[in-house]
Design an enzyme around this catalytic site. Structure first.
Site, short mmCIF file in Angstrom:
data_model
loop_
_atom_site.label_atom_id
_atom_site.label_comp_id
_atom_site.label_asym_id
_atom_site.label_seq_id
_atom_site.Cartn_x
_atom_site.Cartn_y
_atom_site.Cartn_z
CG ASN A 16 -0.18 -0.11 2.50
OD1 ASN A 16 0.53 0.81 2.87
ND2 ASN A 16 -0.30 -1.25 3.19
CG ASP A 27 -6.44 -5.05 6.14
OD1 ASP A 27 -5.96 -5.05 7.29
OD2 ASP A 27 -6.88 -4.03 5.58
CE LYS A 31 8.24 -11.45 -14.31
NZ LYS A 31 8.96 -10.77 -15.35
N PRO A 67 -2.54 -11.75 10.12
CG PRO A 67 -0.52 -12.14 11.20
CD PRO A 67 -1.19 -12.25 9.88
CG ASP A 68 -5.68 -6.60 13.92
OD1 ASP A 68 -4.79 -5.96 14.53
OD2 ASP A 68 -6.72 -6.08 13.49
CB ILE A 69 0.34 -6.64 14.44
CG1 ILE A 69 0.79 -7.49 13.24
CG2 ILE A 69 1.49 -6.44 15.42
CD1 ILE A 69 1.76 -6.82 12.30
CG PHE A 98 -1.83 5.69 13.65
CD1 PHE A 98 -1.13 5.46 14.83
CD2 PHE A 98 -1.74 6.94 13.04
CE1 PHE A 98 -0.35 6.46 15.39
CE2 PHE A 98 -0.96 7.94 13.60
CZ PHE A 98 -0.27 7.70 14.77
CE LYS A 147 -10.45 0.48 11.47
NZ LYS A 147 -9.76 1.10 10.39
O1 C5P Z 1 -8.23 -2.48 11.00
P1 C5P Z 1 -7.29 -1.43 10.52
O2 C5P Z 1 -6.26 -1.96 9.58
O3 C5P Z 1 -7.93 -0.21 9.97
O4 C5P Z 1 -6.55 -0.95 11.87
C1 C5P Z 1 -5.51 -0.06 11.86
C2 C5P Z 1 -4.67 -0.25 13.06
O5 C5P Z 1 -4.43 -1.63 13.31
C3 C5P Z 1 -3.30 0.35 12.87
O6 C5P Z 1 -2.81 0.75 14.13
C4 C5P Z 1 -2.49 -0.81 12.32
O7 C5P Z 1 -1.11 -0.66 12.58
C5 C5P Z 1 -3.09 -1.98 13.06
N1 C5P Z 1 -3.11 -3.24 12.29
C6 C5P Z 1 -2.30 -4.28 12.66
N2 C5P Z 1 -2.33 -5.46 11.98
C7 C5P Z 1 -3.17 -5.64 10.95
C8 C5P Z 1 -4.01 -4.59 10.54
C9 C5P Z 1 -3.94 -3.39 11.24
O8 C5P Z 1 -1.52 -4.13 13.61
N3 C5P Z 1 -3.19 -6.78 10.28
#
Ligand code: C5P
Length: 397
Positions: free
Chosen positions: A208, A277, A287, A303-305, A321, A335
């Site tokens: 991105n 995401d 390739k 994974p959502d860190i 953020f 959020k």
């Molecule tokens: O759900 P969204 O991506 O909008 O959330 C944004 C926040 O979550 C940011 O602080 C981003 O660094 C964190 N995030 C994360 N891991 C992900 C997606 C988002 O830590 N896979």
């Protein structure tokens, strides 16, 4: 160990040179690692020995000094410096800088360095007002040189007006941005920054437009607040702020792994990264050839860190953020609740004025009790305000 910010103080031949040892001391008080270069004329006003004693390092004076070249030669010195401040900067020296001269050590260093350059002019008020001086200053400003001062008041020549060198404390504060309170001394802060890259094959990937600037600015501000900072960054083209431990990662999974390694020692976690995401289910080893008219890419959630940090037992204070293109504050507040974090910083990433890649932004900070807008500012300025809010909330816990 935290590193210091490397500041080279260039002293030129003006009576305000008597303030230069004080400047060196004040820079060191703010964590600066300071070296001194003096012009020949400066040595008429103050001795190199004084500056050596105050800075704790030999003073550099000559361009062609065999002894110095075998130690820290002029090119190494130019590379070493992160900031060069010429204080005092005489009218004559400013003219040399504006003309790109390289006829002594200090002018050569200025030409040879990529450091941030600042000048604290000091001269008689007529010399200051002279259009030649003002034109030279304009040239320097255009090239990105920061002009600090001068101040107004009584001058050594007996006149009163603009031209006195700014006070050392003021110059040091401007240079090291250390006007910020040391609210995080002893605290360990971990941040994520930049985008992630999810490989489709060895040359293509999903990513991105995040530049990493906000995360890097926050890391710099947290360092200035006195924290030990670990910055876990996706692929960005930014320099590491000095004194910050940087860990480079590529994918969301890499980022999570490195965060987990550090989270046990973390007092505050700030997730600034724009983490992808989704990632491709399969990443091809070679390739992929364009031998088909269309192809499907099957994606799976990463994974959502941030969420995973907020979910651990005794989590650190967590800040997230929210980069949004519409209904920004509404999404940010949801959020805050769903990810169970302490604070969310919402920013608009829509269009050209959006946050990605820009140096300036406006943000809104959402906590569980209230929302606060922070006026347009550069990303370092925003970071200071965000950290002030975070620290006050953290201390109340
Ligand atoms: O759900 P969204 O991506 O909008 O959330 C944004 C926040 O979550 C940011 O602080 C981003 O660094 C964190 N995030 C994360 N891991 C992900 C997606 C988002 O830590 N896979």
């Amino acid at each position: 160990m935290r590193k210091n910010r490397r500041v080279l103080v260039g002293i030129t031949g003006g009576i305000a040179a008597y303030k230069s040892p004080d400047l060196v001391r004040r820079l060191m008080d703010r964590g600066g690692d300071v070296r001194v270069v003096m012009t020949e004329a400066a040595c008429e006003f103050i001795t190199p020995l004084t500056l050596q004693a105050v800075s704790g390092h030999p003073v550099h004076r000559c361009l062609l000094d065999a002894e110095a070249e075998s130690g820290m030669g002029h090119i190494e010195l130019a590379r070493w410096a992160e900031i060069m401040v010429i204080a005092p900067g005489t009218a004559n020296f400013i003219a040399s800088m504006a003309n790109g001269k390289a006829d002594d050590l200090l002018t050569s260093l200025i030409l040879a360095s990529e450091a941030e350059i600042a000048v604290a002019p000091a001269m008689n008020r007529q010399m200051w007002q002279n259009p030649a001086t003002q034109d030279n200053l304009q040239t320097l400003r255009r090239r990105g040189v920061r002009i600090i001062g001068p101040a107004e008041g009584g001058q050594a020549c007996g006149e009163v007006g603009l031209g006195r060198m700014s006070e050392p404390d003021e110059i040091a504060r401007e240079l090291l941005g250390d006007g910020v309170p040391k609210l995080l001394t002893g605290a360990c802060i971990t941040l994520t920054a930049g985008p992630t890259w999810e490989a489709i094959d060895p040359v293509r990937g999903i990513t991105n437009r995040s530049s990493g600037k906000m995360g890097f600015a926050l890391a710099e501000a947290a360092r200035d607040f006195g924290a030990e900072v670990t910055l876990i960054s996706g692929p960005v083209a930014l320099e590491t702020p000095s004194g910050v431990e940087r860990i480079d990662v590529v994918s969301a999974q890499d980022m999570l792994d490195r965060v987990q390694e550090h989270i046990g020692n973390t007092d505050m976690f700030i997730g600034v990264a724009a983490v992808s995401d989704y990632r491709p289910v399969l990443s091809a080893e070679n390739k992929i050839k364009k031998d088909r008219d269309s192809m499907e890419l099957k994606l799976i959630r990463t994974p959502d860190i941030l969420r995973s940090v907020a979910e651990i037992e005794n989590p650190p204070f967590t800040v997230g953020f929210a980069a949004e293109t519409e209904r920004i504050d509404q999404h940010a507040r949801s959020k805050l609740v769903s990810k169970k974090v302490n604070m969310i910083v919402a920013n608009n990433v829509a269009g050209k004025e959006g946050a990605f890649g820009n140096d300036y932004n406006t943000v809104t900070v959402h906590t569980h009790d209230k929302s606060m807008s922070i006026d347009r500012n550069d990303k370092y300025g925003l970071s200071v305000k965000i950290l002030e809010i975070a620290v006050s909330l953290w201390k109340k816990q």
